[in-house]
Design a protein around this motif. Structure first.
Motif, PDB file in Angstrom:
ATOM      1  N   ALA A  67      10.141 -15.575 110.421  1.00 27.94           N
ATOM      2  CA  ALA A  67      11.420 -15.778 109.732  1.00 27.94           C
ATOM      3  C   ALA A  67      11.850 -14.504 109.014  1.00 27.94           C
ATOM      4  CB  ALA A  67      11.305 -16.935 108.748  1.00 27.94           C
ATOM      5  N   LEU A  68      10.907 -13.845 108.351  1.00 32.90           N
ATOM      6  CA  LEU A  68      11.221 -12.585 107.677  1.00 32.90           C
ATOM      7  C   LEU A  68      11.608 -11.502 108.684  1.00 32.90           C
ATOM      8  CD1 LEU A  68       8.344 -12.574 105.041  1.00 32.90           C
ATOM      9  CD2 LEU A  68      10.789 -12.787 104.547  1.00 32.90           C
ATOM     10  N   ALA A  69      10.892 -11.441 109.802  1.00 29.23           N
ATOM     11  CA  ALA A  69      11.185 -10.437 110.828  1.00 29.23           C
ATOM     12  C   ALA A  69      12.592 -10.615 111.376  1.00 29.23           C
ATOM     13  CB  ALA A  69      10.160 -10.527 111.958  1.00 29.23           C
ATOM     14  N   ALA A  70      13.016 -11.865 111.550  1.00 30.02           N
ATOM     15  CA  ALA A  70      14.356 -12.127 112.082  1.00 30.02           C
ATOM     16  C   ALA A  70      15.421 -11.626 111.113  1.00 30.02           C
ATOM     17  CB  ALA A  70      14.531 -13.614 112.349  1.00 30.02           C
ATOM     18  N   VAL A  71      15.256 -11.899 109.816  1.00 29.77           N
ATOM     19  CA  VAL A  71      16.242 -11.447 108.829  1.00 29.77           C
ATOM     20  C   VAL A  71      16.231  -9.929 108.719  1.00 29.77           C
ATOM     21  CG1 VAL A  71      16.963 -11.570 106.417  1.00 29.77           C
ATOM     22  CG2 VAL A  71      16.015 -13.599 107.531  1.00 29.77           C
ATOM     23  N   LEU A  72      15.052  -9.338 108.782  1.00 27.09           N
ATOM     24  CA  LEU A  72      14.932  -7.890 108.663  1.00 27.09           C
ATOM     25  C   LEU A  72      15.293  -7.155 109.945  1.00 27.09           C
ATOM     26  CD1 LEU A  72      11.598  -7.780 106.633  1.00 27.09           C
ATOM     27  CD2 LEU A  72      13.895  -7.290 105.776  1.00 27.09           C
ATOM     28  N   ARG A  73      15.635  -7.903 110.995  1.00 24.21           N
ATOM     29  CA  ARG A  73      16.093  -7.330 112.263  1.00 24.21           C
ATOM     30  C   ARG A  73      15.025  -6.428 112.883  1.00 24.21           C
ATOM     31  NH1 ARG A  73      21.849  -7.643 112.174  1.00 24.21           N
ATOM     32  NH2 ARG A  73      22.099  -5.702 113.328  1.00 24.21           N
ATOM     33  N   LEU A  74      13.778  -6.899 112.835  1.00 28.56           N
ATOM     34  CA  LEU A  74      12.684  -6.119 113.388  1.00 28.56           C
ATOM     35  C   LEU A  74      12.619  -6.274 114.902  1.00 28.56           C
ATOM     36  CD1 LEU A  74       9.798  -6.844 110.829  1.00 28.56           C
ATOM     37  CD2 LEU A  74      11.580  -5.077 110.746  1.00 28.56           C
ATOM     38  N   ASP A  75      12.323  -5.184 115.596  1.00 28.67           N
ATOM     39  CA  ASP A  75      12.150  -5.263 117.038  1.00 28.67           C
ATOM     40  C   ASP A  75      10.746  -5.797 117.331  1.00 28.67           C
ATOM     41  OD1 ASP A  75      10.328  -3.161 116.744  1.00 28.67           O
ATOM     42  OD2 ASP A  75      11.729  -1.631 117.433  1.00 28.67           O
ATOM     43  N   PRO A  76      10.403  -6.051 118.599  1.00 24.91           N
ATOM     44  CA  PRO A  76       9.086  -6.641 118.899  1.00 24.91           C
ATOM     45  C   PRO A  76       7.908  -5.831 118.374  1.00 24.91           C
ATOM     46  CG  PRO A  76      10.536  -6.893 120.785  1.00 24.91           C
ATOM     47  CD  PRO A  76      11.280  -6.030 119.800  1.00 24.91           C
ATOM     48  N   ALA A  77       7.976  -4.498 118.470  1.00 22.91           N
ATOM     49  CA  ALA A  77       6.864  -3.678 117.978  1.00 22.91           C
ATOM     50  C   ALA A  77       6.718  -3.806 116.474  1.00 22.91           C
ATOM     51  CB  ALA A  77       7.079  -2.218 118.372  1.00 22.91           C
ATOM     52  N   ALA A  78       7.840  -3.797 115.756  1.00 24.75           N
ATOM     53  CA  ALA A  78       7.791  -3.914 114.297  1.00 24.75           C
ATOM     54  C   ALA A  78       7.346  -5.317 113.873  1.00 24.75           C
ATOM     55  CB  ALA A  78       9.150  -3.585 113.699  1.00 24.75           C
ATOM     56  N   THR A  79       7.754  -6.331 114.628  1.00 22.00           N
ATOM     57  CA  THR A  79       7.323  -7.696 114.313  1.00 22.00           C
ATOM     58  C   THR A  79       5.817  -7.842 114.509  1.00 22.00           C
ATOM     59  OG1 THR A  79       9.480  -8.598 114.965  1.00 22.00           O
ATOM     60  CG2 THR A  79       7.626 -10.134 114.900  1.00 22.00           C
ATOM     61  N   ALA A  80       5.296  -7.276 115.591  1.00 19.56           N
ATOM     62  CA  ALA A  80       3.850  -7.319 115.825  1.00 19.56           C
ATOM     63  C   ALA A  80       3.108  -6.590 114.710  1.00 19.56           C
ATOM     64  CB  ALA A  80       3.523  -6.695 117.178  1.00 19.56           C
ATOM     65  N   TYR A  81       3.666  -5.483 114.263  1.00 18.20           N
ATOM     66  CA  TYR A  81       3.056  -4.724 113.162  1.00 18.20           C
ATOM     67  C   TYR A  81       3.049  -5.548 111.879  1.00 18.20           C
ATOM     68  CZ  TYR A  81       2.483  -0.918 109.754  1.00 18.20           C
ATOM     69  OH  TYR A  81       2.058  -0.107 108.718  1.00 18.20           O
ATOM     70  N   LEU A  82       4.142  -6.265 111.605  1.00 19.57           N
ATOM     71  CA  LEU A  82       4.215  -7.118 110.419  1.00 19.57           C
ATOM     72  C   LEU A  82       3.099  -8.167 110.453  1.00 19.57           C
ATOM     73  CD1 LEU A  82       5.744  -8.065 107.859  1.00 19.57           C
ATOM     74  CD2 LEU A  82       7.173  -9.469 109.367  1.00 19.57           C
ATOM     75  N   HIS A  83       2.891  -8.788 111.597  1.00 19.90           N
ATOM     76  CA  HIS A  83       1.813  -9.772 111.729  1.00 19.90           C
ATOM     77  C   HIS A  83       0.445  -9.124 111.528  1.00 19.90           C
ATOM     78  CE1 HIS A  83       3.642 -13.600 113.184  1.00 19.90           C
ATOM     79  NE2 HIS A  83       4.672 -12.798 113.448  1.00 19.90           N
ATOM     80  N   GLU A  84       0.295  -7.903 112.037  1.00 18.39           N
ATOM     81  CA  GLU A  84      -0.999  -7.231 111.903  1.00 18.39           C
ATOM     82  C   GLU A  84      -1.316  -6.932 110.442  1.00 18.39           C
ATOM     83  OE1 GLU A  84      -3.408  -3.385 113.724  1.00 18.39           O
ATOM     84  OE2 GLU A  84      -1.424  -3.903 114.497  1.00 18.39           O
ATOM     85  N   LEU A  85      -0.286  -6.594 109.660  1.00 19.52           N
ATOM     86  CA  LEU A  85      -0.508  -6.292 108.247  1.00 19.52           C
ATOM     87  C   LEU A  85      -1.033  -7.501 107.485  1.00 19.52           C
ATOM     88  CD1 LEU A  85       2.632  -4.142 107.314  1.00 19.52           C
ATOM     89  CD2 LEU A  85       0.314  -3.357 107.807  1.00 19.52           C
ATOM     90  N   ALA A  86      -0.743  -8.702 107.969  1.00 20.79           N
ATOM     91  CA  ALA A  86      -1.176  -9.918 107.283  1.00 20.79           C
ATOM     92  C   ALA A  86      -2.538 -10.404 107.747  1.00 20.79           C
ATOM     93  CB  ALA A  86      -0.133 -11.022 107.492  1.00 20.79           C
TER      94      ALA A  86
END
Length: 266
Positions: free
Chosen positions: A69-88
């Motif tokens: 949900a955060l990635a969608a609002v932040l307009r993250l592309d697939p690589a950035a979304t995967a990175y966001l998940h990795e940080l968690a």
């Protein structure tokens, strides 16, 4: 410990304009760059208090649904979304950084094709003679990021220098994922931050990008302008990448590259 997830969320939030997500800009009344915390929380469907805990590092393991949900609002592309998940996620055990003997044999069997191996820090850990003929930056022991940022000759060698350094920094961050406390990474970041204002700017953006092949241009002092394909191939069971340069057959770049390599063999 580094607040990896919170730092990334804050950096990306500051780069999203209200108009990008259908909110009024508010003119001069806005006192923050990008979205406010409560705006991002509302759009992502979570409470402001919970989002604040995420950004402040008091909760570092949100669910995948919250992250998406955060990635969608932040307009993250697939690589950035995967990175966001990795940080968690907890930091994964380090993969091997030893170059397999078979890879060394492979690149040495390509006398006319520049190829080298780099680690996550962009250190050149193996290279064939064709690669070192292309440029001294591809010699074993060179850190490509230090060279590209700090050696003035690299600006002449790489006509797309700014795109190159931006990509390099984004790949560096993506390569380490949640392992941002890695001492070798921290040493490199501290060194480049102290010596390059451009590096500091790019690192602060928290951009991430996966390694991928592309067309690269060089202005070589002997061979002249070269247009080469740069293929970036992960080496299985390691944290290493094999990089191979090649030109389109029959082109001026192909001829110039072969003349350069032949010249270096003499």
């Amino acid at each position: 410990m580094t607040n990896r997830l919170g730092d990334y969320l804050r950096a990306r939030r500051e780069q999203v304009r209200p108009a990008d997500v259908g909110l009024p800009a508010g003119g001069g009344r806005r006192r923050v760059q990008g979205l406010r915390r409560e705006e991002l929380a509302l759009l992502a469907g979570i409470s402001s208090d919970y989002y604040m805990r995420l950004e402040q590092g008091r909760d570092q393991h949100p669910s995948g649904q919250v992250l998406d949900a955060l990635a969608a609002v932040l307009r993250l592309d697939p690589a950035a979304t995967a990175y966001l998940h990795e940080l968690a996620r907890p930091v994964a055990p380090r993969a091997s950084e030893r170059v397999p003997a078979s890879i060394l044999q492979l690149i040495d069997s390509w006398p006319a094709t520049p190829a080298y191996v780099q680690d996550r820090l962009s250190n050149v850990v193996a290279a064939n003679r064709a690669a070192t003929a292309l440029g001294p930056c591809y010699a074993v022991g060179v850190n490509l990021l230090r060279t590209v940022f700090l050696d003035p000759a690299e600006r002449e060698f790489r006509p797309e220098w700014d795109e190159t350094v931006a990509e390099g920094v984004a790949i560096l961050r993506a390569s380490f994922g949640a392992d941002l406390d890695n001492p070798d990474l921290m040493e490199l970041v501290d060194d480049l931050s102290a010596r390059s204002a451009r590096f500091r700017e790019l690192w602060a953006l928290h951009d991430v990008k996966a390694r991928a092949g592309h067309m690269i241009h060089f202005t070589h002092p002997i061979a002249g302008r070269l247009e080469l394909h740069s293929e970036k191939l992960p080496i299985a069971s390691t944290a290493l990448t094999l990089v191979v340069f090649h030109a389109e057959a029959g082109t001026a770049s192909a001829d110039a590259l072969q003349r350069l390599i032949a010249r270096e063999r003499v």
